[in-house]
Each structure stands twice: as C-alpha cells, then as structure tokens.
Design a protein around this motif. Structure first.
Motif, PDB file in Angstrom:
ATOM      1  N   THR A  11       0.942  -1.003  -0.068  1.00  0.00           N
ATOM      2  CA  THR A  11      -0.033   0.033  -0.082  1.00  0.00           C
ATOM      3  C   THR A  11       0.880   1.362   0.073  1.00  0.00           C
ATOM      4  O   THR A  11       1.876   1.254   0.910  1.00  0.00           O
ATOM      5  N   VAL A  12       0.580   2.035  -0.947  1.00  0.00           N
ATOM      6  CA  VAL A  12       1.290   3.366  -0.945  1.00  0.00           C
ATOM      7  C   VAL A  12       0.942   4.353   0.104  1.00  0.00           C
ATOM      8  O   VAL A  12      -0.256   4.495   0.000  1.00  0.00           O
ATOM      9  N   GLU A  13       1.546   4.641   0.893  1.00  0.00           N
ATOM     10  CA  GLU A  13       1.181   5.653   2.034  1.00  0.00           C
ATOM     11  C   GLU A  13       1.607   7.114   1.530  1.00  0.00           C
ATOM     12  O   GLU A  13       2.193   7.272   0.691  1.00  0.00           O
ATOM     13  N   PRO A  14       0.855   8.075   2.062  1.00  0.00           N
ATOM     14  CA  PRO A  14       1.013   9.385   1.589  1.00  0.00           C
ATOM     15  C   PRO A  14       2.303   9.902   1.929  1.00  0.00           C
ATOM     16  O   PRO A  14       2.985  10.595   1.229  1.00  0.00           O
ATOM     17  N   ASP A  15       3.025   9.188   2.967  1.00  0.00           N
ATOM     18  CA  ASP A  15       4.529   9.550   3.231  1.00  0.00           C
ATOM     19  C   ASP A  15       5.580   8.858   2.161  1.00  0.00           C
ATOM     20  O   ASP A  15       6.745   9.273   2.286  1.00  0.00           O
ATOM     21  N   ASP A  16       4.888   8.101   1.200  1.00  0.00           N
ATOM     22  CA  ASP A  16       5.729   7.773   0.191  1.00  0.00           C
ATOM     23  C   ASP A  16       5.795   8.867  -1.157  1.00  0.00           C
ATOM     24  O   ASP A  16       6.373   8.459  -1.935  1.00  0.00           O
ATOM     25  N   LEU A  17       4.905   9.771  -0.878  1.00  0.00           N
ATOM     26  CA  LEU A  17       4.875  10.723  -2.194  1.00  0.00           C
ATOM     27  C   LEU A  17       5.201  12.138  -1.812  1.00  0.00           C
ATOM     28  O   LEU A  17       4.642  12.554  -0.908  1.00  0.00           O
ATOM     29  N   ILE A  18       5.875  12.498  -2.586  1.00  0.00           N
ATOM     30  CA  ILE A  18       6.316  14.020  -2.577  1.00  0.00           C
ATOM     31  C   ILE A  18       6.179  14.704  -3.598  1.00  0.00           C
ATOM     32  O   ILE A  18       6.291  14.511  -4.868  1.00  0.00           O
ATOM     33  N   ILE A  19       5.517  15.865  -3.797  1.00  0.00           N
ATOM     34  CA  ILE A  19       5.282  16.892  -4.519  1.00  0.00           C
ATOM     35  C   ILE A  19       6.195  18.329  -4.371  1.00  0.00           C
ATOM     36  O   ILE A  19       6.387  18.548  -3.375  1.00  0.00           O
ATOM     37  N   VAL A  20       6.324  18.705  -5.469  1.00  0.00           N
ATOM     38  CA  VAL A  20       7.176  20.078  -5.175  1.00  0.00           C
ATOM     39  C   VAL A  20       6.158  21.215  -5.536  1.00  0.00           C
ATOM     40  O   VAL A  20       5.362  21.213  -6.660  1.00  0.00           O
ATOM     41  N   VAL A  21       6.210  22.017  -4.807  1.00  0.00           N
ATOM     42  CA  VAL A  21       5.452  23.108  -4.824  1.00  0.00           C
ATOM     43  C   VAL A  21       6.104  24.449  -4.808  1.00  0.00           C
ATOM     44  O   VAL A  21       7.160  24.637  -3.900  1.00  0.00           O
ATOM     45  N   MET A  22       6.100  25.482  -5.884  1.00  0.00           N
ATOM     46  CA  MET A  22       6.745  26.765  -5.834  1.00  0.00           C
ATOM     47  C   MET A  22       5.672  27.692  -5.110  1.00  0.00           C
ATOM     48  O   MET A  22       4.385  27.739  -5.508  1.00  0.00           O
ATOM     49  N   ALA A  23       5.885  28.230  -3.896  1.00  0.00           N
ATOM     50  CA  ALA A  23       4.869  29.189  -3.256  1.00  0.00           C
ATOM     51  C   ALA A  23       5.478  30.577  -3.121  1.00  0.00           C
ATOM     52  O   ALA A  23       6.915  30.743  -2.921  1.00  0.00           O
ATOM     53  N   TYR A  24       4.671  31.443  -2.950  1.00  0.00           N
ATOM     54  CA  TYR A  24       5.009  32.662  -2.662  1.00  0.00           C
ATOM     55  C   TYR A  24       3.786  33.427  -2.023  1.00  0.00           C
ATOM     56  O   TYR A  24       2.794  33.364  -2.507  1.00  0.00           O
ATOM     57  N   VAL A  25       4.013  33.913  -0.652  1.00  0.00           N
ATOM     58  CA  VAL A  25       2.831  34.177   0.192  1.00  0.00           C
ATOM     59  C   VAL A  25       2.828  35.985   0.416  1.00  0.00           C
ATOM     60  O   VAL A  25       4.177  36.417   0.690  1.00  0.00           O
ATOM     61  N   ALA A  26       1.925  36.561   0.077  1.00  0.00           N
ATOM     62  CA  ALA A  26       1.841  37.835   0.693  1.00  0.00           C
ATOM     63  C   ALA A  26       0.208  38.392   1.342  1.00  0.00           C
ATOM     64  O   ALA A  26      -0.342  37.340   1.330  1.00  0.00           O
ATOM     65  N   ASP A  27       0.215  39.497   1.500  1.00  0.00           N
ATOM     66  CA  ASP A  27      -1.083  39.899   2.230  1.00  0.00           C
ATOM     67  C   ASP A  27      -2.186  39.585   1.509  1.00  0.00           C
ATOM     68  O   ASP A  27      -3.402  38.684   1.853  1.00  0.00           O
ATOM     69  N   THR A  28      -1.936  39.941   0.049  1.00  0.00           N
ATOM     70  CA  THR A  28      -3.226  39.594  -1.019  1.00  0.00           C
ATOM     71  C   THR A  28      -2.631  38.748  -2.139  1.00  0.00           C
ATOM     72  O   THR A  28      -1.399  38.950  -2.277  1.00  0.00           O
ATOM     73  N   ASP A  29      -3.491  38.296  -2.904  1.00  0.00           N
ATOM     74  CA  ASP A  29      -3.262  37.713  -4.188  1.00  0.00           C
ATOM     75  C   ASP A  29      -2.498  38.382  -5.055  1.00  0.00           C
ATOM     76  O   ASP A  29      -1.404  38.304  -5.411  1.00  0.00           O
TER      77      ASP A  29
END
Lengths: 259, 400
Positions: B247-265
């Motif tokens: 069974t593939v566990e969630p801990d077996d899968l990695i996604i790469v996300v680019m993120a940038y956070v600010a007060d507004t979109d």
C-alpha cells in the motif's frame, strides 16, 4: 540503373536489413553512423559487382540491439551475417564508422577480404588533426559538418523536420553513442593495422570537416599495401557527394578482376 | 484514496548562482557549456552565506525538514556535491530531518555514495533521508564519458542495488554486476537508521522510475512536470505497488510546490512573478540536445516528447502557462494553503517540498515569504489536514 532488393535476415536474434543489387563478385559496404541519405549513390557499383549494403543493428531498417556497445560486437554480427549470405571471400568498403568497422573486420579475417576501401574512417586518435566529436555539434550545424554539398539532403531531410524524422535520428544517434559516447577511436588500432595485407584504398575528401583529411596519411603509414586518393572540394559524405569517389571504388575493386 | 492525516512541509532549496549578465540573450543555455569564466567566487561566497541563512531560517521557523539537491555545471545550482553541503547543515541544525535529493549515483562509485550517505546518517544521529535521481541529461554531458547515457538506467538500477545491499547486508560480500565488481563490499559506517533511512526515487513520472520505486520499496518524489503527468505517475505507482501487495502511504509521495505568500493575491503575484519567470527563462535555459543526450530516453519516449506541444520549450512559457501546468501557489495565506491542501489531497501526497526562493529573488522577499509561509500558511494547512504542530519553540530554543 540497377535497384536495391531489400531482404531481412535473423542474425543471432536481430532482424537485420540487407540491401543488395547486381551480380558478380561480392562487394560489401558498411555504412556510417546514419542512413538519412540512403545508398543509391553506390548503385553504379552494382553494374560490376554483387553490391551488399546491410543496415547495422540500431540503424535504418534493421532492429535495435542494445547489447552492442563496442565495434567488436558489430564485427561478430557480420561474421554471422556473411555466413547466412554464404559470402566467403569478398571486397569490403566502408564510410566513417563503417570504415573503422571494415578495418576491424579485416584485422580479424584478412584472408577473406580481397580488397579493402576505407572512406574517411574514424577509429584513430590523431592528436594534431582530431576527429570532431559529433555529439558536441549543435543540431542546427550538423548537416554543414557532414557535407560540402547540401543538395545531397534534398528530398531526404524534411523541412522543418517532423517528429518522426527527429526520432529516427535520435535512434541512430543512440546506437552511435552506445559505441562512441566516450571516444571515437581505439588507442591500440594502429598496432594491428599491419594485418591489413590486402590491397587497400584510403579515400578522403579534402574538405572533410568531421574527420580531417590529414588522418589519411596515418592510415597509409600503418597499412602495408595502401594507396591514398584525395578528392578535392569533397566533404565527409564522399560517396553521396562525389561520383568520382564511387568510380574510384569501382576501379580499385575491379582492378583485381582484370589481373 | 485514503484521507491525509498529516503533511510534512520541507524547505527545498536550489542554491542558484544568481548573476545574470547584461548580454544574457546570447547564451543558449545556462548549463553544460555556459562558460565558468562567468563564475565569480566572491559572489559565490556571498550566495553560499545567503543560502545558509535562508535554510537555517526555515529550520528555526518550524519547517518539518530541509531538502538539498545536486546538479553539475550549471548556474541553476551551486551544489555539485550535496553530501558536503549536507554535512554543513547537519552540524548547523539539531532538530529537523535533512533530505539529500541527491547525488546522481551514476556519477559516483556506488560504494562511495553508500559510505557518504551512511556517514551523514550517523553524524546526524539518524536525521537523514535520501532521494535518488538518475541525473538530468545535462549531468551526462558534464560528466566523464565512461558514464554513457545509453546505459544510464541500467547502471542506475545496479548502483541502487549495490547501495541497498551495502547498507542492509553484513559485509564483506562479493558483488559482480554488469557495471561494477566488488571483491570486498564492506562499507564503514553503516546507516544509523535501520534498516536504512527513508528513501525515494526522484523522477519525472516515467514508467521506468515508477517501477524502480516499486521494486526497491521506496517512495516517489516527482519533479516539476505538468500536474496531469504527476497524477498519472502517482496512479501508476499505486497500481504497480498494489500488484506487489504494497500500500502506498501518503508519506511515500512528494510533490514539489513553488509558493509565494503575501497579504493579498495581487501583491503576491506582483512580488513573485518576475523572479519565477526568471527561474524558467534563465535558470532553466537549455538546448534540446543537452536536455536529452543520445539514449537517455527511448526512441519511443523521444518521439512522444517531440510530438507533444505541451512539452515545448518551458523557457518560453507565459505566466499563465506556468501557473496552469505547474504547482505554483502564489497568493494570500488562504489562497496558498487552500491550493496546497487541494494538491495534496488530489495526489494523495503526504509530503511537500516547498520552494520559496526562486530565480533572482532578493533576500527580503525570501525572508518575508518564508516567514509568512511558516506563520500564516502552515497553521492553515495543519488545521485542514491535521498532523503535528512543528516543535517550533523547541527549535527556537535550540538555536545557539
């Protein structure tokens, strides 16, 4: 003009395409590291000889063989193929990688090769005049390295290239890389060229931008019975570019018949 | 698909060499043949120090781990020997796991990789995790010619086999492979974690790498490829694993996300967009020949790529293209958290490698982005998916 007949032989498990034309004493030709231009330029030879042009495993109409990773694997392949064809004694020629292969074959079985033609062969390390690493040439410059006469590609290279055309070139490039990714020469080759005792013609274009014409003299120095023919203004794909080069094969190989 | 009951957010860092020359248009690639006369070691020193600050900040702010990678002969990465980089972070941190993702093992003798990775695991007291990449096509151009791209995948498989045997079996042992022969395979040290650290295969979603992860019982870490390709790869991974009763566990899968956070979109897009565009147009600039050396992929795969418009030159992608095909989460804390949660649920992935520093981003934006992500996005993600709250007080208290 004669035409090629295509037949397919199972050579030790590898589907191998063999193109033949004409009757007479056999002349086997080993092609270089690409089949884009085809081999119709050699057909005049079929008027005097049984011309046999096999496609190497991994090239053209032959199947892939991922286990081939050395020029000697091709030599062994051709020992089997020639047995299947029932060709015992023959004259042999080759261009570029095919020239290196023809020389390698002839080192092992010199008694079978009546006359040998080496067209701009790779295989030697000549430090002052090195063979250009074909893998390092940017795609858009490659055709210019191969020839002095771009008209030889007319009707053979789609513009712009189709994905299928590019994929077929990638396949042949992969087959080439299996042997030559590290280097396009054998450091020990010159030590064994003394075994090429048959009459040998080394033919080269003096405008070869891939394998410098100066290498012709090195081959001639180590082969006991070699003559050199330099074709002015001709690039690497000598037999596509120059009918004179094809005539030179006919004269050289045919000379034996008139003795 | 089972619901996620937690998520691990790792701070992933590229170690870019950030110096774009005025005549940048003339270069076809920023890899392989991009001249190293353009490398300035003083600039390099400043950047290593800056990247060090960024990574320590991430640990202090409570990221679940840090992730380092390795590339060769490119401005994209100043980390050509990731084991050495990891050694620096092992001694500079005392809490978080460190994922090394990783040395392309074909570029090294496998016993050396086994030794180096075991050494790091022991030195860190068992904080290491490893992801094994085949290496990009570019790595094969930059490496010695003995390592032939036409046999890269076979060699990769054999190398993995040697590393795992060296870690799990008692030596000395004899090993006779197609590429490597050992008379006395007997690595010292062996890993701290038993049987060995958590491992992943890094891939673009090809059948071969997915199969490899299944064969070796490893996780799968997918690189930045279009989202539908990622989902397809994970689905295939589950299918092949199920055939083996795993069974593939969630801990077996990695996604790469680019993120940038600010007060507004709007503010987030305004601040991030130019740097993420530079990431693709400059740091990803490469020729098709360098990307795919002969034999690196099958002819069939080459034809698929050559025929697929979506695989076209990513350096020419527009912002909208990038956002629609890739995992770029850019916006307010609510937007970024919501986006990441949705992606994790969709992929069934329990791990995210978050890239918060892209392209030529200045340090103030990196600090702002990382802090906002930790303070505002992480709690929102954890409120949605659950899982432990990072032991941030502990981490902060541990900073010397």
């Amino acid at each position: 003009m004669p035409e090629f007949r295509e037949e397919h032989l199972d050579v030790n498990g590898v589907d191998t395409a063999v193109f033949s034309a004409g009757e007479g004493p056999p002349f086997v030709f080993f092609h270089g590291a690409g089949t884009v231009t085809g081999f119709d330029c050699l057909l005049p030879l079929a008027e005097r000889f049984r011309l046999i042009v096999p496609h190497h495993p991994g090239f053209g109409a032959s199947a892939d063989d991922a286990s081939v990773d050395d020029i000697h694997d091709y030599v062994r392949h051709y020992l089997d193929l020639l047995d299947l064809l029932g060709v015992e004694e023959f004259s042999l020629g080759g261009l570029s990688m095919g020239g290196y292969l023809a020389a390698s074959f002839s080192i092992y079985q010199p008694h079978r090769v009546r006359r040998l033609v080496l067209g701009a062969p790779i295989g030697l390390r000549v430090r002052e005049h090195p063979t250009i690493d074909i893998f390092s040439i940017p795609d858009e410059e490659l055709l210019g390295y191969l020839t002095e006469d771009m008209s030889i590609f007319e009707g053979k290279v789609p513009m712009p290239p189709t994905p299928e055309f590019l994929a077929e070139r990638y396949r042949e490039s992969t087959s080439t890389a299996r042997l030559f990714w590290k280097r396009v020469y054998d450091l020990k080759l010159t030590r064994w060229l003394h075994r090429l005792t048959m009459p040998t013609l080394v033919v080269w274009g003096d405008a070869d931008k891939l394998v410098p014409v100066e290498q012709a003299a090195v081959w001639a120095e180590h082969i006991p019975n070699a003559e050199v023919r330099i074709l002015p203004g001709v690039g690497h794909l000598i037999f596509d570019e120059s009918a004179e080069a094809v005539d030179a094969i006919a004269d050289f190989v045919g000379a034996e018949l008139t003795v | 698909m089972s619901a996620l009951d937690g998520i691990k957010l790792y701070f992933f860092h590229h170690h870019h060499y950030i110096d774009i020359p005025d005549d940048h248009e003339r270069y076809r690639a920023t890899m392989v043949d991009y001249p190293n006369s353009l490398y300035d070691p003083e600039k390099g020193y400043e950047l290593y120090e800056r990247h060090f600050r960024s990574i320590l900040r991430a640990e202090q702010l409570g990221f679940d781990g840090i992730c380092l990678n390795e590339h060769h002969s490119m401005t994209y990465s100043m980390s050509p020997t990731v084991g050495l980089m990891a050694a620096r972070y092992v001694t500079a941190t005392d809490r978080c796991p460190i994922m090394v993702a990783g040395t392309p093992i074909n570029l090294q003798y496998p016993n050396r990789v086994a030794e180096e990775y075991a050494l790091l695991d022991v030195m860190s007291g068992g904080r290491m995790e490893y992801a094994f990449p085949l290496g990009t096509g570019m790595e094969y151009w930059a490496n010695e010619g003995t390592v032939n791209p036409t046999t890269a995948r076979k060699r990769f498989r054999e190398s993995l086999d040697i590393i795992l045997r060296a870690w799990t079996e008692d030596g000395p042992m004899r090993y006779e492979g197609d590429f490597y022969t050992y008379r006395y395979l007997n690595v010292w040290p062996k890993p701290y974690q038993k049987p060995y650290p958590k491992c992943f295969i890094v891939g673009t979603g090809s059948e071969e790498t997915v199969q490899l992860a299944v064969d070796y019982g490893m996780g799968y870490s997918i690189v930045f490829v279009p989202i539908p390709s990622q989902l397809k790869a994970f689905a295939r991974f589950r299918e092949l694993a199920a055939e083996r009763g795993r069974t593939v566990e969630p801990d077996d899968l990695i996604i790469v996300v680019m993120a940038y956070v600010a007060d507004t979109d709007e503010e987030a897009v305004r601040e991030a967009q130019p740097h993420i565009e530079t990431f693709f147009s400059w740091f990803h600039r490469v020729t098709p020949r360098f990307l795919v050396p002969p034999g690196y992929v099958t002819t069939k795969e080459f034809l698929r790529r050559a025929s697929d418009a979506a695989m076209a030159d990513s350096t020419k992608a527009t912002w909208d293209d990038m956002v629609s095909i890739g995992r770029i989460a850019c916006g307010s804390p609510d937007t970024v958290a919501e986006t990441i949660v949705n992606w994790c649920e969709e992929a069934g992935a329990g791990r995210v490698n978050v890239v918060l520093e892209n392209g030529d981003m200045p340090e103030w934006k990196i600090a702002k982005n990382t802090t906002l992500f930790a303070d505002e996005v992480m709690p929102r993600i954890r409120a949605r998916i659950g899982g432990k709250t990072a032991d941030r007080e502990l981490a902060t208290a541990g900073v010397k």
